[in-house]
Design a protein around this motif. Sequence first.
Motif, mmCIF file in Angstrom:
data_model
loop_
_atom_site.group_PDB
_atom_site.id
_atom_site.type_symbol
_atom_site.label_atom_id
_atom_site.label_comp_id
_atom_site.label_asym_id
_atom_site.label_seq_id
_atom_site.Cartn_x
_atom_site.Cartn_y
_atom_site.Cartn_z
ATOM 1 N N ASN A 82 0.827 -1.204 0.000
ATOM 2 C CA ASN A 82 0.000 0.000 0.000
ATOM 3 C C ASN A 82 0.858 1.249 0.000
ATOM 4 O OD1 ASN A 82 0.851 0.355 2.712
ATOM 5 N ND2 ASN A 82 -0.819 -0.952 3.409
ATOM 6 N N SER A 83 0.187 2.396 -0.024
ATOM 7 C CA SER A 83 0.866 3.698 -0.044
ATOM 8 C C SER A 83 1.932 3.735 -1.129
ATOM 9 C CB SER A 83 1.491 3.995 1.329
ATOM 10 O OG SER A 83 0.512 3.988 2.342
ATOM 11 N N LEU A 84 1.555 3.328 -2.314
ATOM 12 C CA LEU A 84 2.517 3.226 -3.409
ATOM 13 C C LEU A 84 3.049 4.583 -3.828
ATOM 14 C CD1 LEU A 84 0.754 0.496 -5.545
ATOM 15 C CD2 LEU A 84 2.865 0.248 -4.248
ATOM 16 N N LYS A 85 4.325 4.566 -4.233
ATOM 17 C CA LYS A 85 5.019 5.766 -4.682
ATOM 18 C C LYS A 85 5.567 5.504 -6.082
ATOM 19 C CE LYS A 85 6.740 5.823 0.049
ATOM 20 N NZ LYS A 85 7.955 5.753 0.893
ATOM 21 N N PRO A 86 5.831 6.558 -6.834
ATOM 22 C CA PRO A 86 6.421 6.330 -8.164
ATOM 23 C C PRO A 86 7.696 5.499 -8.109
ATOM 24 C CG PRO A 86 5.626 8.575 -7.991
ATOM 25 C CD PRO A 86 5.468 7.963 -6.620
ATOM 26 N N GLU A 87 8.460 5.610 -7.048
ATOM 27 C CA GLU A 87 9.696 4.830 -6.949
ATOM 28 C C GLU A 87 9.456 3.345 -6.688
ATOM 29 O OE1 GLU A 87 8.931 7.668 -5.335
ATOM 30 O OE2 GLU A 87 9.717 7.655 -3.266
ATOM 31 N N ASP A 88 8.212 2.954 -6.490
ATOM 32 C CA ASP A 88 7.868 1.534 -6.405
ATOM 33 C C ASP A 88 7.716 0.913 -7.792
ATOM 34 O OD1 ASP A 88 5.801 2.327 -3.599
ATOM 35 O OD2 ASP A 88 7.746 1.300 -3.544
ATOM 36 N N THR A 89 7.800 1.739 -8.823
ATOM 37 C CA THR A 89 7.724 1.234 -10.188
ATOM 38 C C THR A 89 8.885 0.284 -10.453
ATOM 39 O OG1 THR A 89 6.594 3.190 -11.034
ATOM 40 C CG2 THR A 89 7.823 1.859 -12.624
ATOM 41 N N ALA A 90 8.562 -0.943 -10.866
ATOM 42 C CA ALA A 90 9.586 -1.966 -11.076
ATOM 43 C C ALA A 90 8.929 -3.215 -11.649
ATOM 44 C CB ALA A 90 10.283 -2.313 -9.761
ATOM 45 N N VAL A 91 9.759 -4.149 -12.037
ATOM 46 C CA VAL A 91 9.288 -5.501 -12.339
ATOM 47 C C VAL A 91 9.365 -6.294 -11.040
ATOM 48 C CG1 VAL A 91 9.661 -7.603 -13.662
ATOM 49 C CG2 VAL A 91 10.059 -5.363 -14.726
ATOM 50 N N TYR A 92 8.261 -6.884 -10.671
ATOM 51 C CA TYR A 92 8.177 -7.642 -9.419
ATOM 52 C C TYR A 92 8.276 -9.132 -9.719
ATOM 53 C CZ TYR A 92 7.019 -3.459 -6.812
ATOM 54 O OH TYR A 92 7.082 -2.220 -6.207
ATOM 55 N N TYR A 93 9.148 -9.796 -8.974
ATOM 56 C CA TYR A 93 9.410 -11.220 -9.159
ATOM 57 C C TYR A 93 9.076 -11.993 -7.890
ATOM 58 C CZ TYR A 93 12.370 -9.711 -13.080
ATOM 59 O OH TYR A 93 12.850 -9.161 -14.235
ATOM 60 N N GLN A 123 8.850 -15.054 -14.117
ATOM 61 C CA GLN A 123 9.276 -14.169 -15.201
ATOM 62 C C GLN A 123 9.095 -12.694 -14.852
ATOM 63 O OE1 GLN A 123 10.815 -15.184 -18.151
ATOM 64 N NE2 GLN A 123 10.908 -17.025 -16.888
ATOM 65 N N GLY A 124 8.351 -12.414 -13.818
ATOM 66 C CA GLY A 124 8.169 -11.032 -13.389
ATOM 67 C C GLY A 124 6.889 -10.406 -13.936
ATOM 68 N N THR A 125 6.393 -9.438 -13.205
ATOM 69 C CA THR A 125 5.229 -8.672 -13.648
ATOM 70 C C THR A 125 5.500 -7.197 -13.376
ATOM 71 O OG1 THR A 125 2.810 -8.454 -13.464
ATOM 72 C CG2 THR A 125 3.995 -8.916 -11.431
ATOM 73 N N LEU A 126 5.219 -6.363 -14.371
ATOM 74 C CA LEU A 126 5.556 -4.947 -14.273
ATOM 75 C C LEU A 126 4.485 -4.180 -13.510
ATOM 76 C CD1 LEU A 126 7.294 -2.480 -15.094
ATOM 77 C CD2 LEU A 126 5.932 -2.368 -17.207
ATOM 78 N N VAL A 127 4.941 -3.379 -12.563
ATOM 79 C CA VAL A 127 4.063 -2.464 -11.838
ATOM 80 C C VAL A 127 4.543 -1.047 -12.109
ATOM 81 C CG1 VAL A 127 3.297 -1.684 -9.571
ATOM 82 C CG2 VAL A 127 3.503 -4.139 -10.048
ATOM 83 N N THR A 128 3.648 -0.204 -12.571
ATOM 84 C CA THR A 128 3.975 1.196 -12.846
ATOM 85 C C THR A 128 3.116 2.077 -11.953
ATOM 86 O OG1 THR A 128 4.477 0.667 -15.157
ATOM 87 C CG2 THR A 128 4.127 2.983 -14.606
ATOM 88 N N VAL A 129 3.768 2.886 -11.149
ATOM 89 C CA VAL A 129 3.066 3.795 -10.246
ATOM 90 C C VAL A 129 3.222 5.208 -10.772
ATOM 91 C CG1 VAL A 129 2.822 4.616 -7.878
ATOM 92 C CG2 VAL A 129 3.574 2.261 -8.319
ATOM 93 N N SER A 130 2.103 5.838 -11.069
ATOM 94 C CA SER A 130 2.139 7.186 -11.631
ATOM 95 C C SER A 130 1.717 8.206 -10.581
ATOM 96 C CB SER A 130 1.228 7.276 -12.852
ATOM 97 O OG SER A 130 -0.083 6.891 -12.510
ATOM 98 N N SER A 131 2.322 9.382 -10.684
ATOM 99 C CA SER A 131 2.032 10.438 -9.702
ATOM 100 C C SER A 131 0.857 11.286 -10.149
ATOM 101 C CB SER A 131 3.267 11.311 -9.515
ATOM 102 O OG SER A 131 3.671 11.860 -10.750
#
Length: 131
Positions: A82-93, A123-131
């Motif tokens: 929770n409380s996601l930030k743009p810097e949490d943008t990454a590929v999650y494995y 293989q990972g899943t992409l998460v993109t957090v936008s401001s």
Amino acid sequence: QVQLVESGGGSVQAGGSLRLSCAASARTYSGSGWFRQVPGKEREFLGAINWSGGTRYYSDSVKGRITITREDAKNTMLLEMNSLKPEDTAVYYCAAGGPLVPTDLRHLLSPDLIVQAFNSWGQGTLVTVSS
């Protein structure tokens, strides 16, 4: 080695939350964990859970914002953040084949050693957090 498939990635607004799933091809009796990686950076450990779900270990960088659980009937591990930030943008494995006692990971002082402690990876899943 068990096969792992992540799902649930996508775009999220800052301040929102995410819920990722990791489906395993078989029941695992080792530690499982979640990591993330930004291009050009090391893979970052987020947290791990033991085979029964009774013991968890979270990285200080995300502690308080994440919860890792298991749904053994579905051979699935979940990550909620929770409380996601743009810097949490990454590929999650997700990973399996890790330490039986997740808290043992605190003794591994380098990110590479923590990555090497797990022997199966999705293989990972992409998460993109936008401001």
